[in-house]
Design an enzyme around this catalytic site. Structure first.
Site, PDB file in Angstrom:
ATOM      1  N   GLU A 114       0.904  -1.229   0.130  1.00  0.00           N
ATOM      2  CA  GLU A 114      -0.209  -0.044   0.000  1.00  0.00           C
ATOM      3  C   GLU A 114       0.851   1.427  -0.314  1.00  0.00           C
ATOM      4  O   GLU A 114       2.005   1.149   0.715  1.00  0.00           O
ATOM      5  CB  GLU A 114      -0.682   0.008   1.220  1.00  0.00           C
ATOM      6  CG  GLU A 114      -1.710  -1.208   1.315  1.00  0.00           C
ATOM      7  CD  GLU A 114      -2.089  -1.422   2.901  1.00  0.00           C
ATOM      8  OE1 GLU A 114      -2.167  -0.198   3.416  1.00  0.00           O
ATOM      9  OE2 GLU A 114      -2.612  -2.628   3.348  1.00  0.00           O
ATOM     10  N   LYS A 116       2.131   4.499   1.603  1.00  0.00           N
ATOM     11  CA  LYS A 116       2.138   5.230   2.816  1.00  0.00           C
ATOM     12  C   LYS A 116       1.953   6.797   2.877  1.00  0.00           C
ATOM     13  O   LYS A 116       2.781   7.531   2.296  1.00  0.00           O
ATOM     14  CB  LYS A 116       3.601   4.929   3.435  1.00  0.00           C
ATOM     15  CG  LYS A 116       3.614   5.264   4.904  1.00  0.00           C
ATOM     16  CD  LYS A 116       4.769   5.039   5.606  1.00  0.00           C
ATOM     17  CE  LYS A 116       4.755   5.245   7.228  1.00  0.00           C
ATOM     18  NZ  LYS A 116       4.874   6.591   7.468  1.00  0.00           N
ATOM     19  N   ASP A 118       1.158  10.291   3.894  1.00  0.00           N
ATOM     20  CA  ASP A 118       1.705  11.247   4.825  1.00  0.00           C
ATOM     21  C   ASP A 118       0.712  12.219   5.307  1.00  0.00           C
ATOM     22  O   ASP A 118       0.306  13.369   5.046  1.00  0.00           O
ATOM     23  CB  ASP A 118       2.861  12.051   4.252  1.00  0.00           C
ATOM     24  CG  ASP A 118       3.991  12.540   5.384  1.00  0.00           C
ATOM     25  OD1 ASP A 118       3.738  12.118   6.369  1.00  0.00           O
ATOM     26  OD2 ASP A 118       4.779  13.469   4.921  1.00  0.00           O
ATOM     27  N   TYR A 226      -6.736   1.671   6.089  1.00  0.00           N
ATOM     28  CA  TYR A 226      -5.774   1.024   5.742  1.00  0.00           C
ATOM     29  C   TYR A 226      -5.870  -0.428   6.590  1.00  0.00           C
ATOM     30  O   TYR A 226      -4.892  -1.352   6.528  1.00  0.00           O
ATOM     31  CB  TYR A 226      -4.423   1.621   5.614  1.00  0.00           C
ATOM     32  CG  TYR A 226      -4.164   1.998   6.967  1.00  0.00           C
ATOM     33  CD1 TYR A 226      -3.850   1.651   8.239  1.00  0.00           C
ATOM     34  CD2 TYR A 226      -3.623   3.486   6.602  1.00  0.00           C
ATOM     35  CE1 TYR A 226      -3.410   2.486   9.204  1.00  0.00           C
ATOM     36  CE2 TYR A 226      -3.356   4.300   7.820  1.00  0.00           C
ATOM     37  CZ  TYR A 226      -3.373   3.597   9.057  1.00  0.00           C
ATOM     38  OH  TYR A 226      -3.005   4.447  10.282  1.00  0.00           O
ATOM     39  N   LYS A 315      10.705   3.481   3.070  1.00  0.00           N
ATOM     40  CA  LYS A 315      10.465   4.872   2.898  1.00  0.00           C
ATOM     41  C   LYS A 315      11.022   5.240   1.480  1.00  0.00           C
ATOM     42  O   LYS A 315      12.299   4.730   1.203  1.00  0.00           O
ATOM     43  CB  LYS A 315      10.998   5.483   3.973  1.00  0.00           C
ATOM     44  CG  LYS A 315      10.451   5.423   5.245  1.00  0.00           C
ATOM     45  CD  LYS A 315       9.082   5.885   5.358  1.00  0.00           C
ATOM     46  CE  LYS A 315       9.286   7.180   6.029  1.00  0.00           C
ATOM     47  NZ  LYS A 315       9.495   7.481   7.332  1.00  0.00           N
ATOM     48  N   CYS A 409      31.345  27.661  27.332  1.00  0.00           N
ATOM     49  CA  CYS A 409      29.638  27.648  26.982  1.00  0.00           C
ATOM     50  C   CYS A 409      29.286  29.008  26.398  1.00  0.00           C
ATOM     51  O   CYS A 409      29.448  30.044  27.060  1.00  0.00           O
ATOM     52  CB  CYS A 409      29.007  27.163  28.145  1.00  0.00           C
ATOM     53  SG  CYS A 409      27.243  27.234  28.030  1.00  0.00           S
ATOM     54  N   CYS A 412      26.458  29.899  29.516  1.00  0.00           N
ATOM     55  CA  CYS A 412      26.849  30.351  30.748  1.00  0.00           C
ATOM     56  C   CYS A 412      28.440  30.567  31.149  1.00  0.00           C
ATOM     57  O   CYS A 412      28.919  30.817  32.148  1.00  0.00           O
ATOM     58  CB  CYS A 412      26.526  29.238  31.646  1.00  0.00           C
ATOM     59  SG  CYS A 412      27.398  27.777  31.628  1.00  0.00           S
ATOM     60  N   CYS A 427      29.045  21.357  28.185  1.00  0.00           N
ATOM     61  CA  CYS A 427      29.014  22.462  29.262  1.00  0.00           C
ATOM     62  C   CYS A 427      29.415  21.971  30.519  1.00  0.00           C
ATOM     63  O   CYS A 427      28.411  21.070  30.895  1.00  0.00           O
ATOM     64  CB  CYS A 427      28.100  23.555  28.897  1.00  0.00           C
ATOM     65  SG  CYS A 427      27.724  24.395  30.320  1.00  0.00           S
ATOM     66  N   CYS A 433      23.965  26.417  34.288  1.00  0.00           N
ATOM     67  CA  CYS A 433      23.639  26.941  32.845  1.00  0.00           C
ATOM     68  C   CYS A 433      22.454  27.074  32.586  1.00  0.00           C
ATOM     69  O   CYS A 433      21.508  26.081  32.639  1.00  0.00           O
ATOM     70  CB  CYS A 433      24.509  25.929  32.006  1.00  0.00           C
ATOM     71  SG  CYS A 433      24.096  26.131  30.211  1.00  0.00           S
TER      72      CYS A 433
HETATM   73  S1  IVH Z   1      -0.341   0.245   8.736  1.00  0.00           S
HETATM   74  C1  IVH Z   1      -0.041  -1.883  12.581  1.00  0.00           C
HETATM   75  N1  IVH Z   1      -0.672   1.189   6.600  1.00  0.00           N
HETATM   76  O1  IVH Z   1       2.217   5.427   9.049  1.00  0.00           O
HETATM   77  C2  IVH Z   1       0.024  -1.225  11.545  1.00  0.00           C
HETATM   78  N2  IVH Z   1      -0.162   2.848   8.227  1.00  0.00           N
HETATM   79  O2  IVH Z   1       4.599   4.504  10.899  1.00  0.00           O
HETATM   80  C3  IVH Z   1       0.167   0.355  11.612  1.00  0.00           C
HETATM   81  N3  IVH Z   1       0.374   5.088   7.676  1.00  0.00           N
HETATM   82  O3  IVH Z   1       0.707   5.575  12.369  1.00  0.00           O
HETATM   83  C4  IVH Z   1      -0.137   0.962  10.263  1.00  0.00           C
HETATM   84  N4  IVH Z   1      -0.335   4.949   5.276  1.00  0.00           N
HETATM   85  O4  IVH Z   1      -0.467   6.709  10.394  1.00  0.00           O
HETATM   86  C5  IVH Z   1      -0.398   1.633   7.749  1.00  0.00           C
HETATM   87  N5  IVH Z   1      -1.274   2.069   4.337  1.00  0.00           N
HETATM   88  C6  IVH Z   1      -0.825   2.371   5.609  1.00  0.00           C
HETATM   89  C7  IVH Z   1      -0.200   3.506   6.002  1.00  0.00           C
HETATM   90  C8  IVH Z   1       0.142   3.832   7.369  1.00  0.00           C
HETATM   91  C9  IVH Z   1       0.325   5.680   6.297  1.00  0.00           C
HETATM   92  C10 IVH Z   1       0.992   5.820   8.828  1.00  0.00           C
HETATM   93  C11 IVH Z   1      -0.040   5.522   9.919  1.00  0.00           C
HETATM   94  C12 IVH Z   1       0.965   4.927  10.887  1.00  0.00           C
HETATM   95  C13 IVH Z   1       2.191   5.327  10.689  1.00  0.00           C
HETATM   96  C14 IVH Z   1       3.384   4.420  10.760  1.00  0.00           C
END
Ligand code: IVH
Length: 670
Positions: A114, A116, A118, A226, A315, A409, A412, A427, A433
């Site tokens: 899936e 991810k 943001d 998700y 990532k 420092c 301080c 420091c 400080c």
């Molecule tokens: S699964 C136990 N699926 O990423 C599984 N998370 O770093 C937990 N997120 O808090 C999450 N897209 O907010 C999952 N397709 C996706 C996602 C996703 C975004 C976010 C989510 C989670 C964070 C984890």
């Protein structure tokens, strides 16, 4: 007459809700926007003249409710976990290998992939198909109730569709703002001289965390679901991808780029495909997520600390940009550590203007051969503080300047010491400080420590500079008048601060230990220490040898702890804090006893463990296990072939957990 108006309103309401679903969830509208607007206006008109027929699920009501004073906390029935990260192909291969090792198989593992998103993680709770609560993730255990706000999001159904909707369903998803909406929002804000959001993620989070849901309603948010946190009253299908199909069928929005792949190589191909698509997507994604598709395997794999073993976020490379180091300053941290910070010529990195970047320490500066005046590559990875990655030596001019560690420092003026073999210079001013004091107080008040909302960096700075407080203990002797007289404070904010300070007095031993800011004692170690020693007195008297019996505590950490409690000013401060009324529940068996006060009844056969084992685990977490169901029962755990206890639970409206959710609940205490 009114009968027919009522019918017209009902018909229009259903029709518009269906078009909403087709437009927002299926992305497959049947009618034009103009036609939709026409229907909507028609309904609005009828409802204005006949408000007695307005139902809460009318599309005209997605405008927000009355403003709240503050958010309510919500304890998640099942913790909202986070994900481990993979950055390289090698990390992904290792993840897959770990899974196959754990499952004792050499066969390929099927994954659901899936994007991810943001944005902001949200839990939606549906009872009998009706949205009853929405909460933010918070710290994973406790979030904030944001139901009214989430109800303004058009892609969040108030009512699930279909015959097979479960009795209770908790859906997890990401609320986000599209790139276009984000730009529009910021353009408007700029025109009105209002606050600009740094990126779509912040804009989404800021919009959801509004006390006035009418503001949220004016922000163009959306959701992709998700996963499921909890389900009662139905058996889930065998695969995660099938669960997602169920969610779609019930009217929830699932990302259309979700794909099932045969093995880890399929994951890597998916990654490439999404990386290529990333820029053309209408919303930000910061990577992709791979999840073991078979739910039975997910269960066998379980969790480690805050993340499941069966999923990982792969990532995308952090965004990088080129700029010039104009100056280098040294910041003093809580433990006196000096961090060199590069002041940069402001540069845009992934939608955010970056003007400072950490250089970590002198060793890093030497290793990367960084000078003032250098052209450098800066990187901003997610929420991480921007850093200087490398110097573009080909662009180096002759008037660069060497970066020198100060001898004293900058705050301080105490001497700076650098212990041999340690990269960090410190420091030596300790409590003299003001920078160290400020950092220590800020850490003490921070969310994961004493959680004094409102007492952030700026206010701590003001309070210390005005000499109103000089240690964490002073927070509790601050007077209302002193606080209210501060710049930008006023009576109301001072009162809020006082309420928060008062609230913080009721805490837990792990939080308190973490808050003290003992070197090398992070949250996890604080929990281990509390669990092991049970009382502050026992910990204070522990020797280095005894301390090393605690998991994760080696000779260095043990020495820091002993040193901390040996210092008379620290002992004095602890005394003052306790005298101010800070207290926590006694630790008897476990460190947190998360299920204390809850009564469980077990029925049916569990796959993963015997009932005896289940009872033992529950008791370890502080729960009572009873033989029969009554109105006092908190949960009934129903395995396969449950007995009459389940019927009784249903009759009394007692919450029922199936095995999967029961196992998830147990994770809370692990
Ligand atoms: S699964 C136990 N699926 O990423 C599984 N998370 O770093 C937990 N997120 O808090 C999450 N897209 O907010 C999952 N397709 C996706 C996602 C996703 C975004 C976010 C989510 C989670 C964070 C984890």
């Amino acid at each position: 007459m009114s009968g027919s108006i009522k019918e017209q309103i009902n018909k229009l309401r259903q029709e518009i809700n269906e078009h909403n679903y087709r437009y927002h969830v299926l992305d497959d509208p049947l009618i034009s926007d103009a036609e939709y607007d026409r229907l909507f206006q028609q309904l609005k008109k009828l409802e204005t003249t006949h408000p007695e027929f307005i139902l809460p699920d009318s599309p005209t009501q997605r405008v927000g409710a009355a403003p709240l004073k503050s958010f309510h906390s919500v304890e998640h029935t099942v913790p909202m976990l986070s994900l481990d990260n993979a950055f390289t192909e090698h990390d992904v291969m290792a993840f897959d290998q770990r899974i196959r090792d754990k499952l004792h198989t050499t066969h390929p593992i099927e994954y659901c992939c899936e994007p991810k998103l943001d944005g902001l993680a949200i839990n939606l709770r549906y009872e009998k198909g009706q949205l009853v609560q929405a909460a933010t993730r918070g710290d994973g255990m406790i979030g904030e109730e944001v139901t009214d706000n989430i109800k303004t999001i058009r892609t969040v159904p108030w009512q699930l569709k279909g015959e097979d909707v479960p009795d209770v369903l908790e859906v997890r998803g990401e609320v986000f703002m599209s790139k276009k909406s984000f730009n529009q929002l910021n353009d408007d804000a700029q025109a009105k001289n209002e606050k600009i959001f740094a990126n779509p993620r912040n804009a989404a989070a800021g919009s959801v965390r509004q006390l006035d849901s009418k503001i949220t309603a004016s922000r163009p948010l959306a959701i992709f679901c998700y996963g499921i946190g909890l389900v009662e009253g139905m058996k889930l299908p065998a695969k995660h991808s099938e669960v997602l199909s169920c969610l779609e069928r019930w009217g929830l929005r699932v990302n259309p780029f979700t794909a099932v792949v045969e093995d880890e190589k399929g994951c890597l191909l998916y990654y490439q495909k999404m990386a290529a698509k990333r820029d053309s997507l209408p919303y930000e994604i910061d990577g992709v997520v791979y999840k073991v598709n078979a739910l039975s395997e997910q269960e066998r794999l379980g969790f480690v600390s805050r993340a499941p073993r069966w999923a990982i976020a792969h990532k995308f490379p952090a965004e990088e940009a080129e700029t010039i180091i104009q100056e280098v300053e040294f910041q003093v941290g809580r433990t006196g550590a000096l961090t060199p910070v590069a002041r940069l010529k402001p540069v845009h990195v992934h939608g955010v203007t970056v003007s400072n970047a950490t250089l970590h320490n002198m060793d890093e500066i030497h290793r990367k051969d960084i000078h003032i005046g250098d052209h450098v590559v800066v990187r901003r990875a997610g929420d991480v503080i921007p850093e200087v990655v490398s110097v573009i030596t080909t662009k180096r001019s002759s008037d660069i300047k060497k970066i020198k560690l100060p001898t004293h420092c900058p705050v301080c003026h105490s001497a700076i010491e650098q212990i041999e073999g340690e990269a960090v210079a410190r420091c030596t001013g300790h409590l003299v400080c003001s920078a160290q004091r400020k950092e220590a107080i800020r850490h003490f008040a921070s969310r994961r420590a004493m959680n004094i909302e409102g007492l952030g960096e700026k206010l701590v700075e003001q309070l210390v500079d005005a000499k109103l407080i000089s240690s964490m203990a002073d927070i509790y002797s601050l007077t209302h008048e002193e606080a209210a007289n501060l710049e930008r404070m006023g009576d109301k904010s001072a009162q809020n601060l006082f309420d928060e300070i008062e609230k913080s007095k009721t805490t837990t031993l792990p939080r308190f230990l973490y808050a003290l800011g003992i070197r090398e004692v992070g949250e996890a170690t604080a929990k281990q220490l509390a669990m092991h020693f049970k009382t502050l007195e026992a910990l204070q008297q522990a020797s280095e040898e005894t301390l090393q019996q605690v998991e994760d505590v080696g000779p260095v950490v043990a020495a820091h702890i002993v040193h901390f409690f040996h210092e008379s000013h620290n002992r004095e401060m602890i005394k003052k804090l306790l005298k101010a009324g800070i207290h926590w529940p006694e630790i008897k068996v476990g460190y947190q006893l998360p299920l204390k006060g809850k009564t469980f009844v077990l029925t049916g056969t569990l796959n993963e463990m015997s009932r005896e084992e289940a009872k033992e685990k529950l008791e370890k977490l502080g729960a009572k296990v009873a033989g029969s169901v009554s109105s006092k029962t908190s949960y009934v755990v129903a395995g396969s072939d449950p007995g009459s206890k389940l019927d009784k639970a249903r009759g009394l409206g007692v919450a029922v957990l199936d095995e999967k959710n029961f196992l998830k609940l147990l994770v809370k205490g692990c």
